[in-house]
Design a protein around this motif. Structure first.
Motif, PDB file in Angstrom:
ATOM      1  N   UNK A   1      38.108  41.988  28.622  1.00 39.00           N
ATOM      2  CA  UNK A   1      37.689  41.465  29.848  1.00 39.00           C
ATOM      3  C   UNK A   1      37.921  40.009  30.115  1.00 39.00           C
ATOM      4  N   UNK A   2      38.071  39.287  29.050  1.00 37.37           N
ATOM      5  CA  UNK A   2      38.346  37.789  29.049  1.00 37.37           C
ATOM      6  C   UNK A   2      39.673  37.646  29.438  1.00 37.37           C
ATOM      7  N   UNK A   3      40.743  38.565  28.927  1.00 35.81           N
ATOM      8  CA  UNK A   3      42.279  38.693  29.131  1.00 35.81           C
ATOM      9  C   UNK A   3      42.336  38.783  30.785  1.00 35.81           C
ATOM     10  N   UNK A   4      41.664  39.709  31.252  1.00 36.01           N
ATOM     11  CA  UNK A   4      41.646  39.822  32.738  1.00 36.01           C
ATOM     12  C   UNK A   4      41.320  38.828  33.341  1.00 36.01           C
ATOM     13  N   UNK A   5      40.080  38.304  33.034  1.00 33.73           N
ATOM     14  CA  UNK A   5      39.583  37.153  33.874  1.00 33.73           C
ATOM     15  C   UNK A   5      40.650  35.842  33.880  1.00 33.73           C
ATOM     16  N   UNK A   6      41.143  35.668  32.567  1.00 29.60           N
ATOM     17  CA  UNK A   6      42.120  34.567  32.301  1.00 29.60           C
ATOM     18  C   UNK A   6      43.649  34.990  33.344  1.00 29.60           C
ATOM     19  N   UNK A   7      43.831  36.000  33.605  1.00 32.29           N
ATOM     20  CA  UNK A   7      44.930  36.128  34.556  1.00 32.29           C
ATOM     21  C   UNK A   7      44.694  36.106  35.963  1.00 32.29           C
ATOM     22  N   UNK A   8      43.210  36.362  36.488  1.00 31.44           N
ATOM     23  CA  UNK A   8      42.714  36.150  37.410  1.00 31.44           C
ATOM     24  C   UNK A   8      42.657  34.794  37.742  1.00 31.44           C
ATOM     25  N   UNK A   9      42.133  33.911  36.875  1.00 32.34           N
ATOM     26  CA  UNK A   9      41.797  32.506  37.150  1.00 32.34           C
ATOM     27  C   UNK A   9      43.385  31.821  37.097  1.00 32.34           C
ATOM     28  N   UNK A  10      44.207  32.292  36.515  1.00 31.18           N
ATOM     29  CA  UNK A  10      45.704  31.592  36.533  1.00 31.18           C
ATOM     30  C   UNK A  10      46.549  32.173  37.779  1.00 31.18           C
ATOM     31  N   UNK A  11      45.847  33.230  38.437  1.00 32.96           N
ATOM     32  CA  UNK A  11      46.640  34.123  39.522  1.00 32.96           C
ATOM     33  C   UNK A  11      48.034  34.411  39.038  1.00 32.96           C
ATOM     34  N   UNK A  12      47.953  35.265  37.994  1.00 39.04           N
ATOM     35  CA  UNK A  12      49.041  35.861  37.420  1.00 39.04           C
ATOM     36  C   UNK A  12      49.274  37.216  38.077  1.00 39.04           C
ATOM     37  N   UNK A  13      50.608  37.703  38.389  1.00 36.00           N
ATOM     38  CA  UNK A  13      50.938  38.863  38.745  1.00 36.00           C
ATOM     39  C   UNK A  13      50.001  39.399  40.021  1.00 36.00           C
ATOM     40  N   UNK A  14      49.586  40.676  39.641  1.00 35.56           N
ATOM     41  CA  UNK A  14      48.875  41.058  40.628  1.00 35.56           C
ATOM     42  C   UNK A  14      47.623  40.362  41.461  1.00 35.56           C
ATOM     43  N   UNK A  15      47.163  39.317  40.746  1.00 33.44           N
ATOM     44  CA  UNK A  15      46.229  38.454  41.042  1.00 33.44           C
ATOM     45  C   UNK A  15      46.686  37.146  41.529  1.00 33.44           C
TER      46      UNK A  15
END
Length: 155
Positions: A111-125
């Motif tokens: 869950x933390x991995x996904x939250x980090x990707x979302x926070x950093x606006x990576x890929x689909x985020x």
């Protein structure tokens, strides 16, 4: 059972044809759900995986049964000389090309991995979480709705 192989085809972000033991296995990656190819960011997710899995790239394949579509469920880890095997599912989540799927919370930090990707606006985020449709939601859409929502983020 874990065996060494090579990915010979990337079907989409979370489904691959893996040649191991002289047999080609259609493998659906466990632990993640990547966008469908016709979904926003689906092609980018698949292309990202294809770049990682060059023809000479060795992988470890661990199979865990079969899904409803006859694909083998499994884990794929990248083998890099002198380093520990790298879990492809975690890599996809960290880079923002797949949703973490860990309903029983077996993988520490998923869950933390996904939250980090979302926070950093990576890929689909890249445009945040608003309006991002999961593959399950996408598959339920009819053609008309897919055309309406198929544009994705334009930033």
């Amino acid at each position: 059972m874990t065996e060494t192989g090579r990915v010979v085809r990337v079907v989409d972000g979370d489904t691959y044809d893996v040649l191991a033991g002289g047999i080609t296995h259609r493998v659906r990656l466990l632990g993640v759900d990547a966008p469908e190819r016709d979904q926003p960011f689906g092609k980018q997710a698949a292309d990202s995986v294809a770049r990682l899995l060059q023809p000479a790239q060795l992988v470890l394949l661990t199979r865990h049964g079969v899904d409803l579509y006859g694909r083998e469920l499994g884990a794929v880890r990248l083998l890099v000389a002198g380093k520990p095997a790298l879990a492809l599912d975690s890599l996809l989540v960290v880079r923002g090309w797949a949703w973490a799927w860990d309903p029983k919370h077996k993988v520490a930090g998923r869950a933390a991995q996904q939250a980090s990707a979302l926070e950093k606006r990576r890929g689909l985020w890249k445009c945040g979480a608003v309006g991002v449709l999961t593959p399950q939601q996408w598959r339920r859409f009819n053609y008309k709705n897919k055309r309406r929502y198929g544009v994705g983020c334009t930033r």
